[in-house]
Write a protein that holds these residues in place. Structure first.
Motif, PDB file in Angstrom:
ATOM      1  N   PRO A  43       0.832  -0.738  -0.284  1.00 44.88           N
ATOM      2  CA  PRO A  43      -0.071  -0.411   0.094  1.00 44.88           C
ATOM      3  C   PRO A  43       0.655   1.540  -0.557  1.00 44.88           C
ATOM      4  CG  PRO A  43      -0.398  -1.203   2.055  1.00 44.88           C
ATOM      5  CD  PRO A  43       0.464  -2.019   1.445  1.00 44.88           C
ATOM      6  N   GLY A  44       0.263   2.689  -0.358  1.00 46.28           N
ATOM      7  CA  GLY A  44       1.016   3.842  -0.723  1.00 46.28           C
ATOM      8  C   GLY A  44       0.979   4.819  -1.568  1.00 46.28           C
ATOM      9  N   SER A  61       4.506   0.621  -4.406  1.00 47.16           N
ATOM     10  CA  SER A  61       3.342   0.286  -4.769  1.00 47.16           C
ATOM     11  C   SER A  61       2.590   0.606  -5.647  1.00 47.16           C
ATOM     12  CB  SER A  61       3.283   1.982  -3.778  1.00 47.16           C
ATOM     13  OG  SER A  61       4.077   2.983  -5.063  1.00 47.16           O
ATOM     14  N   VAL A  62       1.399   0.590  -5.914  1.00 47.97           N
ATOM     15  CA  VAL A  62       0.551   0.042  -6.711  1.00 47.97           C
ATOM     16  C   VAL A  62       0.289   1.365  -8.105  1.00 47.97           C
ATOM     17  CG1 VAL A  62      -1.939   0.139  -7.754  1.00 47.97           C
ATOM     18  CG2 VAL A  62      -1.472  -1.212  -5.732  1.00 47.97           C
ATOM     19  N   ASP A  63       0.878   2.777  -8.180  1.00 51.45           N
ATOM     20  CA  ASP A  63       0.797   3.110  -8.829  1.00 51.45           C
ATOM     21  C   ASP A  63       2.695   3.134  -9.449  1.00 51.45           C
ATOM     22  OD1 ASP A  63       3.239   6.061  -7.327  1.00 51.45           O
ATOM     23  OD2 ASP A  63       2.377   4.658  -6.399  1.00 51.45           O
ATOM     24  N   GLY A  84       1.460 -10.086  -2.758  1.00 45.58           N
ATOM     25  CA  GLY A  84       0.938  -8.693  -1.702  1.00 45.58           C
ATOM     26  C   GLY A  84       1.216  -8.554  -0.298  1.00 45.58           C
ATOM     27  N   ILE A  85       1.226  -7.389   0.067  1.00 44.10           N
ATOM     28  CA  ILE A  85       1.357  -7.280   1.555  1.00 44.10           C
ATOM     29  C   ILE A  85       0.868  -6.554   1.652  1.00 44.10           C
ATOM     30  CG2 ILE A  85       3.010  -5.111   3.435  1.00 44.10           C
ATOM     31  CD1 ILE A  85       4.643  -6.562   0.152  1.00 44.10           C
ATOM     32  N   PRO A  86      -0.475  -6.273   2.737  1.00 44.49           N
ATOM     33  CA  PRO A  86      -1.639  -6.154   2.570  1.00 44.49           C
ATOM     34  C   PRO A  86      -1.624  -4.734   3.919  1.00 44.49           C
ATOM     35  CG  PRO A  86      -1.668  -8.114   3.978  1.00 44.49           C
ATOM     36  CD  PRO A  86      -0.735  -8.279   3.002  1.00 44.49           C
ATOM     37  N   PRO A  87      -2.586  -3.509   4.166  1.00 47.34           N
ATOM     38  CA  PRO A  87      -2.499  -3.012   5.299  1.00 47.34           C
ATOM     39  C   PRO A  87      -2.595  -3.572   6.619  1.00 47.34           C
ATOM     40  CG  PRO A  87      -4.327  -2.870   3.621  1.00 47.34           C
ATOM     41  CD  PRO A  87      -3.252  -3.942   3.004  1.00 47.34           C
ATOM     42  N   HIS A  88      -3.781  -4.763   6.301  1.00 48.76           N
ATOM     43  CA  HIS A  88      -3.474  -5.367   7.824  1.00 48.76           C
ATOM     44  C   HIS A  88      -3.530  -6.595   7.634  1.00 48.76           C
ATOM     45  CE1 HIS A  88      -8.114  -4.963   6.685  1.00 48.76           C
ATOM     46  NE2 HIS A  88      -7.467  -3.725   6.358  1.00 48.76           N
ATOM     47  N   ILE A 102      -4.958  -5.315  -1.791  1.00 54.16           N
ATOM     48  CA  ILE A 102      -4.309  -4.802  -2.287  1.00 54.16           C
ATOM     49  C   ILE A 102      -3.426  -5.462  -3.621  1.00 54.16           C
ATOM     50  CG2 ILE A 102      -2.345  -6.266  -1.133  1.00 54.16           C
ATOM     51  CD1 ILE A 102      -1.342  -3.040  -2.447  1.00 54.16           C
ATOM     52  N   VAL A 103      -3.865  -6.621  -3.739  1.00 50.99           N
ATOM     53  CA  VAL A 103      -3.344  -7.395  -5.266  1.00 50.99           C
ATOM     54  C   VAL A 103      -4.197  -7.205  -6.254  1.00 50.99           C
ATOM     55  CG1 VAL A 103      -3.270  -9.924  -6.169  1.00 50.99           C
ATOM     56  CG2 VAL A 103      -2.276  -9.350  -4.034  1.00 50.99           C
TER      57      VAL A 103
END
Ligand code: PBG
Length: 333
Positions: A43-44, A61-63, A84-88, A102-103
């Protein structure tokens, strides 16, 4: 006395003098299409966070993804695989089957950047669960254990959510019994009849995953994965049974992981199941040890990496998941 096969009439070196003849008779070839680049998404915004244990690899990050995808296309790679490394994280890894996970965000963004780049989605729970295991953990038996059958249902949900977001290939890596059949059934029921499954069929409980666990932040918080991943000392016959079962459950492609210490397994599977696309995962530890030695000036990274990738093709791999995918494509150009 005539010995038709013997020296001096037969000289194998004759085919080694001329570089063009060496190339002409070479059976094993590397092409960028053989390579699949793993990517770690977090994320981010505007993030490109170097992974200390894997020089040259970043959490992004995704961007940042469109640039990666366009590069993969320009280099002619076979595809990319997303982690993916999720936010939580939570007990059941719910971010992994959330359509806004995230993915899923990464898949939609990547698909939009270039629809023709093959997107492989790794389907597992270790990156998403608070305990870091590859499924739902229960303590009914007195010691914590991954509940195989409870995990299957969630794997199906995760796979369908990834397919909905744009995954072209579903790659279950959790070593749950019956995972391929459960995922096939879920995908079909959701209308994704055409989406193939690449099963991590022979995945070993290996110490070579160390650096990846830093990259994906997926180190188990207790115990290890030996109750579901294969024993490195198991016979090749056990790997063949795993493959046979996965094919019977509907796997379209098969993977062996790790790669370098398991060349015999690759060879056994490619001999027995000729015609089934076979992938090898050239894992994090295999990459990082070459990087470390090269940094010390002890070996030539490029020559060693290409020799290793060649060995995997020679052992029977049709595709190779490797952190060298982009570099190797450039080296071959
Ligand atoms: C599990 C998974 C792992 C890797 C890919 N998928 C790690 C594990 O089983 O702990 C390792 C890849 C690597 O080491 O490069 N979802």
């Amino acid at each position: 006395m005539d010995t038709p096969l013997g020296f001096p009439r037969t000289r194998l070196r004759r085919l080694r003098y001329h570089p063009g003849i060496r190339d002409m008779v070479r059976e094993t070839r590397l092409s960028p299409r053989n390579f699949i680049q793993p990517l770690f998404v977090r994320p981010g915004e505007g993030i490109r966070h170097p992974i200390g244990s894997m020089p040259g690899q970043d959490q992004i990050s995704v961007d940042q993804l469109p640039a990666e995808i366009l590069e993969a296309r320009q280099l002619g790679l076979g595809g990319v695989i997303l982690f993916g490394i999720p936010p939580h994280k939570d007990e059941v890894g719910s971010d992994s089957y959330d359509d806004q996970g995230i993915v899923q965000q990464a898949l939609r963004t990547a698909k939009q950047a270039a629809a023709d780049v093959v997107l492989v989605a790794d389907v597992c729970f270790c990156e998403y669960t608070s305990h870091g295991h590859c499924g739902v953990v229960n303590t009914r038996t007195g010691r914590p254990d991954v509940d195989n059958d409870a995990t299957l249902e969630l794997l199906g949900k995760q796979a369908v959510s990834f397919a909905r977001a744009g995954a072209d290939v579903i790659a279950p890596s959790g070593m749950m019994d019956g995972m391929v059949g459960a995922i096939r059934q879920s995908l079909d029921a959701a209308g994704f009849l055409h989406i193939p499954i690449l099963s991590y069929a022979a995945k070993y409980a290996s110490a070579f995953y160390g650096p990846f666990r830093e990259a994906a932040e997926s180190t188990p918080q207790f115990g290890d994965r030996r109750a579901y991943q294969m024993d490195p000392a198991a016979s090749a016959d056990q790997a063949l049974r795993e493959v046979e079962l996965d094919l019977a459950e509907g796997a379209d492609m098969i993977m062996v992981k790790p790669a370098l210490a398991y060349l015999d397994i690759l060879r056994a599977i490619s001999d027995r199941f000729a015609g089934v696309p076979l992938a090898a995962y050239n894992v994090s530890g295999e990459y990082s040890m070459v990087k470390a030695a090269a940094k010390n000036g002890w070996i030539d990274e490029r020559a060693v990496a290409l020799e290793l990738l060649t060995a995997l093709r020679r052992a029977g791999a049709t595709s190779i998941l490797t952190y060298w995918a982009k570099d190797a494509a450039r080296w071959l150009a």
